[in-house]
Design an enzyme around this catalytic site. Structure first.
Site, PDB file in Angstrom:
ATOM      1  CE1 TYR A 265       9.060   0.209  -1.190  1.00 28.12           C
ATOM      2  CE2 TYR A 265       6.902   0.585  -0.447  1.00 28.12           C
ATOM      3  CZ  TYR A 265       7.746  -0.188  -0.534  1.00 28.12           C
ATOM      4  OH  TYR A 265       7.987  -1.665  -0.200  1.00 28.12           O
TER       5      TYR A 265
ATOM      6  N   GLY B 141      -5.883  -7.003   2.861  1.00 29.66           N
ATOM      7  CA  GLY B 141      -4.815  -7.494   2.193  1.00 29.66           C
ATOM      8  C   GLY B 141      -4.778  -9.100   2.335  1.00 29.66           C
ATOM      9  NE  ARG B 142       0.790 -10.782   5.311  1.00 34.18           N
ATOM     10  CZ  ARG B 142       1.777 -11.167   6.216  1.00 34.18           C
ATOM     11  NH1 ARG B 142       1.595 -11.755   7.105  1.00 34.18           N
ATOM     12  NH2 ARG B 142       2.863 -10.290   5.859  1.00 34.18           N
TER      13      ARG B 142
END
Length: 358
Positions: free
Chosen positions: A180, A317-318
């Protein structure tokens, strides 16, 4: 096992109940780029994490590259986030807003009228991205940012951080990873500039440092973190022979700002290139402050790295998607539920707030 992971930690002005961090994960549930009631439910369900870092949230219309991601730059968005922070704080949790300007990783169909896809240089990201209107679309060539555009973007990060504190957040994390805008300036895969914002290692780190400095000036360094992804390959990023030098110089620059933390992400568990342990620890040493590590961790590996003082906190995270009460499950050694990734980015409650706390 020493269970350092479940011990408290002081992070700036916040006393965390444990060292488990919920990683920032895009969820695409903010209709009209405003976090609504289900967003508050989602984060409150996961408030037993020592620290929640929210999904990437744009500081400006130009940074809203993905469908249905939130912003934090206007009054409606700030009001929406107030409901989220209130819900998490009522459960004793702490949360940082992750500020993510998508830069060249966007499509006009996902963005408000008048917004532009911008980047350090007029180099399009490889591949395609989802749009609700027309499905998968190639990434457009971004508008190369002028010096005035760059200064405006730096200001937007600072203003977004101030809005985040107004909305009740405990701090912010600058997204300097995964291809990003901040990472685009760091990486020659997106930055072909020859002015003061590109070319040399010092020039390529300038945007990241100026953004972080501006945010720290607005809200305090002790409420500011930054996420980095050395050797990351997402969104067209590529390693070069100056990679280690660049991140060590960046870490030294960040060390002067008295930040809450640096967060290093390693997505090799998901197929990305491996991030050498050596560079992680060299960044840690050059920065000198608290470090979050993330990427494919389980309890045993988290405890091992904490005990070896390779980091101060560990991000998951997941596992948090399908297990809202992940901290309890890790502590009790219980089996983890696998999330339904086919609904990871779809609108609505399914695959978002309907996982049971069990």
């Amino acid at each position: 096992m020493s269970e350092i992971l479940f011990s408290p930690l002081q992070l700036g002005p916040s006393r965390l109940e444990n060292r488990v961090v919920m990683s920032p994960m895009t969820r695409s549930r903010s209709i009209g780029n405003v976090p609504g009631p289900i967003v508050a439910i989602y984060y409150a369900q996961r408030a037993e994490a020592g620290l929640i870092v929210t999904e990437g949230t744009s500081p400006s219309p130009d940074g809203l590259g993905y469908a249905r991601i939130p912003g934090c730059f206007d009054a409606a968005q700030v009001e929406g986030w107030k409901s989220v922070t209130r819900a998490v704080h009522e459960k004793g949790g702490h949360l940082f807003l992750q500020i993510m300007h998508t830069g060249r990783v966007g499509h006009p169909l996902n963005m408000p009228k008048g917004a532009r896809v911008v980047g350090p240089s007029a180099l399009a990201a490889p591949g395609k991205m989802h749009t609700d209107q027309e499905g998968e679309q190639p990434y457009p060539t971004p508008v190369a940012m002028t010096p005035a555009d760059i200064e405006r973007a730096i200001g937007e990060y600072g203003a977004c951080a101030a809005h985040a504190i107004d909305a009740g957040f405990d701090g912010v994390e600058i997204h300097g990873a995964n291809g990003y805008l901040v990472d685009q300036f760091l990486n020659t895969g997106a930055n072909a500039r020859t002015d003061e914002w590109g070319g040399t290692v010092t020039n390529r780190t300038r945007f990241a440092l100026e953004v972080t400095r501006r945010v720290a000036e607005k809200i305090g360094g002790d409420r500011t973190g930054i996420r980095l992804s050395p050797y990351g390959a997402f969104n067209g990023m590529k390693a070069d022979d100056k990679m280690d030098e660049l991140y060590i110089e960046l870490a030294r620059g960040l060390s002067t700002l008295d930040l809450a933390y640096v967060h290093i992400v390693d997505h090799s568990s998901m197929g990305a290139p491996h991030v050498p342990e050596k560079i992680k620890q060299e960044i840690h040493g050059a920065f000198g402050g608290k470090l979050i590590l993330s990427g494919g961790y389980d309890l045993a590996r988290a405890e091992k790295d904490l005990e070896a003082k390779h980091c101060d906190l560990v991000a998951f995270g997941r596992p948090f998607l399908g297990n809202p009460n992940l901290v309890t499950k890790l502590k009790e050694g219980r089996e983890l539920r696998q999330p339904d990734m086919s609904r990871a980015y779809t609108p609505g409650e399914k695959g978002y707030t309907d996982y049971p706390v069990d």
